[in-house]
Scaffold this motif. Structure first.
Motif, short mmCIF file in Angstrom:
data_model
loop_
_atom_site.label_atom_id
_atom_site.label_comp_id
_atom_site.label_asym_id
_atom_site.label_seq_id
_atom_site.Cartn_x
_atom_site.Cartn_y
_atom_site.Cartn_z
N UNK A 90 0.94 -1.08 0.07
CA UNK A 90 0.12 -0.05 0.06
C UNK A 90 1.02 1.27 0.07
N UNK A 91 0.78 1.90 -1.06
CA UNK A 91 1.50 3.48 -1.17
C UNK A 91 0.53 4.37 -1.48
N UNK A 92 1.03 5.66 -1.30
CA UNK A 92 0.07 6.98 -1.67
C UNK A 92 0.24 6.76 -3.47
N UNK A 141 -0.72 -4.45 -5.77
CA UNK A 141 -0.34 -3.05 -5.64
C UNK A 141 -1.31 -1.95 -5.34
N UNK A 142 -1.42 -1.26 -4.25
CA UNK A 142 -2.52 -0.49 -3.88
C UNK A 142 -1.90 1.00 -3.94
N UNK A 198 2.45 0.77 -7.52
CA UNK A 198 2.21 -0.02 -8.60
C UNK A 198 3.57 0.35 -9.92
N UNK A 199 3.84 1.70 -10.01
CA UNK A 199 4.87 1.92 -10.90
C UNK A 199 6.04 1.30 -10.56
N UNK A 200 6.38 1.25 -9.41
CA UNK A 200 7.72 0.67 -8.93
C UNK A 200 7.59 -0.85 -9.20
N UNK A 201 6.73 -1.72 -8.93
CA UNK A 201 6.60 -2.96 -9.40
C UNK A 201 6.59 -3.22 -10.69
N UNK A 202 5.92 -2.48 -11.51
CA UNK A 202 5.96 -2.72 -12.93
C UNK A 202 7.38 -2.29 -13.22
N UNK A 253 -3.84 -4.43 -9.37
CA UNK A 253 -3.32 -3.12 -8.83
C UNK A 253 -4.84 -2.24 -8.63
N UNK A 254 -4.57 -1.53 -7.58
CA UNK A 254 -5.72 -0.57 -7.38
C UNK A 254 -5.34 0.94 -6.98
#
Lengths: 288, 144
Positions: A85-87, A119-120, A125-129, A138-139
């Motif tokens: 969970x990230x901003x 990824x929330x 999400x961007x980092x994981x991608x 992803x959310x």
């Protein structure tokens, strides 16, 4: 040394910047207060639910009974799940960096198995991608004031994945909100559900309709609540970190602008001295 | 006689808190549940419906939609999906919600949409029914 006019221009741009960061600081401060209130307001529910599960699991359960509740069952971890969970946004000082580093550390050192990621939040999400992780969902755009209903899809995916054997455990990585100055990237186990300690011993409950139906209803709810709590704390951490970062930026801009002011004055002084010297020299030249 | 302490909590906030309660009537999964002090430990799922709390001479009613109830040591904890005091119900909003749920239901093809609209319709209907139910001035049980 730069000309007075150039310095003047820089001062103006630094001041403009400090006005923007100051405005952002104030917006973040007010949103932070509301986000903190929401964290506090949601705590009773998760605490009661925790006690609830604790009380229920104080009942003696044998292996066969336990096997009816797969959400409680531990098994060897061949594939791990991580909900990060990230901003959605940045400008938060070190918050996002620390958080992503914690997530990466979990994948690299702690999971001890291949990791599937949910990824929330945009940053995660961007980092994981970018780093090519196995992302199953992803959310983004959860907003500042999510409702318990809004985390249901996340919980459902995690639970389905756990029950179908896609992952054997799920952890949540999120920025725990300690206080305005401190946010601690933290890892919490979500599945299988860890049974909390009860203050009562082996209470003989009456169940309506029956124990299985009640637990089957409650356990997924507990997963939702843990995620909800994580999400709310992420929002509070985000605004706290942003407020502090923007305050620092404003302070730095003020310092920079007073330094520039000083060198502007010096440069102006030097220019005047120069001009006076030239005039004096010119006058002298006529006299001789 | 001892009193019950009652707490009604939703995911977003604590809706109701009182430790001077003499009776709770809740919409249990298998019918209406009356809880008096010294009740045996109990765990029940809740249906959508009206939850009444008697405290002193007055009675308060809340609309709850799903969740659980636990009774232990004269403590009643209700964890509801949503809960609101009936006096707080916005009739107009509930009307609008009902109309839009009915509308969705007429056009929906997706089973998820249908389930969601049905749930919304049920919630709106209960809110409206409870908000319009006549109530005695003293807070006693309404006739009928």
């Amino acid at each position: 040394m730069a000309s007075p006019r150039e310095i003047r221009r820089r001062i103006r741009s630094v001041r403009n910047m400090s006005q923007i960061t100051r405005a952002m600081e104030m917006v973040a401060a007010s949103k932070m207060r509301r986000a903190q209130d929401r964290v506090t307001a949601s705590r009773p529910y998760s605490e009661r639910l925790r006690e609830f599960i604790a009380d229920l699991s104080s009942q003696k359960m044998d292996a066969e009974e336990l096997s009816r509740f797969p959400l409680l069952a531990e098994r060897p971890v061949k594939t791990a799940g991580m909900i990060l969970i990230t901003p959605d946004r940045g400008l938060t000082g070190a918050l996002n960096g620390n958080l992503l580093r914690r997530g990466a550390q979990f994948i690299r050192d702690e999971a001890d198995a291949p990791v599937k990621v949910i990824a929330v939040g945009k940053k995660g999400r961007d980092f994981m991608a970018r780093t090519g992780q196995d992302m199953i969902a992803d959310f983004i755009g959860m907003g500042d004031a999510p409702l318990l209903d809004d985390v249901r899809p996340i919980a459902t995916i995690a639970i389905d994945e756990f029950l179908s054997g896609g992952v054997d455990a799920v952890h949540m990585v999120y920025p725990k909100f300690v206080n305005t100055l401190t946010q601690q990237p933290s890892v919490v186990q979500i599945l299988p559900i860890e049974r909390p300690e009860s203050q009562y011993e082996d209470v003989d409950y009456i169940f309506e309709p029956d124990p299985t139906a009640v637990l089957q209803e409650i356990l997924p709810r507990y997963v939702e609540v843990l995620l909800y709590q994580g999400l709310l704390e992420t929002v509070a951490s985000f605004y706290s970190a942003q407020m502090v970062a923007m305050r620092n930026a404003t302070d730095n801009a003020k310092e920079l602008s007073s330094e520039l002011e000083l060198s502007y004055n010096k440069a102006r002084q030097a220019q005047i001295t120069n001009e006076v010297a030239e005039i004096a020299a010119g006058a002298n030249a006529f006299r001789t | 006689m001892a009193n019950l302490s009652v707490e009604i909590v939703t995911g977003e906030r604590v809706v109701y808190q009182n430790d001077q309660v003499s009776m709770v009537v809740a919409p249990g999964a298998e019918g209406s549940l009356g809880i008096l002090p010294s009740h045996a430990p109990l765990v029940s799922l809740l249906q959508e419906g009206e939850l009444r709390i008697k405290s002193g001479g007055s009675e308060e009613a809340l609309a709850v939609h799903g969740g659980f109830l636990e009774v232990i040591n004269n403590k009643v904890v209700v964890l509801a999906d949503t809960a609101e005091r009936i006096s707080e119900i916005d009739i107009e909003r509930a009307e609008v919600a009902r109309a839009s749920a009915e509308e969705t239901l007429r056009n929906a093809k997706d089973s998820v949409d249908i389930a969601e609209a049905e749930a919304a319709l049920r919630r709106a209907a209960i809110r409206l029914r409870l908000a319009r139910k006549p109530r005695g001035q003293s807070g006693g049980r309404p006739p009928g």
